[in-house]
Design an enzyme around this catalytic site. Structure first.
Site, PDB file in Angstrom:
ATOM      1  N   CYS A 139       0.796  -1.233   0.000  1.00  0.00           N
ATOM      2  CA  CYS A 139       0.000   0.000   0.000  1.00  0.00           C
ATOM      3  C   CYS A 139       0.827   1.282   0.000  1.00  0.00           C
ATOM      4  CB  CYS A 139      -0.938   0.018   1.204  1.00  0.00           C
ATOM      5  SG  CYS A 139      -2.129  -1.316   1.212  1.00  0.00           S
ATOM      6  N   HIS A 159      -2.966   6.141   3.774  1.00  0.00           N
ATOM      7  CA  HIS A 159      -1.844   5.240   4.078  1.00  0.00           C
ATOM      8  C   HIS A 159      -0.475   5.802   3.713  1.00  0.00           C
ATOM      9  CE1 HIS A 159      -1.060   0.705   4.893  1.00  0.00           C
ATOM     10  NE2 HIS A 159      -0.460   1.512   5.745  1.00  0.00           N
TER      11      HIS A 159
END
Length: 195
Positions: A23, A84
């Site tokens: 991510c 993220h």
């Protein structure tokens, strides 16, 4: 016809690649156009492949990204969904060229239980839903997250339909654990991911 017109007047991309299978580095690369290592987002301060809650690292606010570029050209910019790229204030989307933010600052599986089960030396807070810079819900009801992101995106598009805008919509799904609201649960033949 509008999609056909956009295709004929715009650039048509036929190949899609990710700079990383994880991510944080893939998002950093997508937004900056640089390899994650070049923008110091290949690993976090502890050597993990993603940044974790209450971390000391995030995308450097001085790093130029697509939102910064488009904002300079008069675009209104929004990030809806999973960020993220650092959960501390200086790393959040509103400090990275985005005028509006609605989403999770990190992965939807990294709550307090995750930290405990994986022997982290710090406590992870309940997973928060953030609007701009304020936590509006914690812990988040993940069953409604996809629907809420979609509704928020539609509202943003309608509000900005007469001005140039850039919407970075990063749905948390299909990240584990999968969730579906009651109105979609059991409706597909592919389990929770399909629902």
């Amino acid at each position: 016809p509008n999609i056909d017109k956009m295709t004929s007047e715009g650039i048509y991309f036929t190949g899609f690649y990710s700079a990383s299978p994880f991510c944080t580095p893939s998002r950093a690369s997508l937004l900056t156009g640089s390899y994650a290592k070049r923008v110091n987002m290949a690993v976090d301060v502890d050597g993990y492949c993603v940044v974790f809650p209450v971390g000391k690292k995030g995308l450097n606010p001085k790093e130029i990204n697509i939102a910064n570029h488009l904002k300079k050209s008069g675009y209104n910019t929004a990030c809806i969904g999973k960020w993220h790229l650092g959960d501390q204030q200086e790393f959040l989307p509103n400090n990275q060229g985005f005028d509006y933010y609605f989403g999770l600052p990190y992965s939807n599986d990294t709550g307090p239980e995750f930290a405990k089960d994986n022997n982290f030396d710090r406590v992870f807070p309940p997973i928060p839903l953030v609007k701009n810079t304020e936590v509006i819900e914690a812990p988040i009801d993940q069953r409604t997250l996809t629907q809420r992101y979609t509704e928020e995106a539609i509202t943003y598009i309608e509000k900005n339909s007469n001005t140039p805008f850039f919407l970075y919509l990063a749905h948390t799904m299909p990240h584990y654990p999968p969730n579906a609201s009651e109105s979609f649960r059991g409706k597909s033949n592919n389990g929770l991911y399909g629902d």
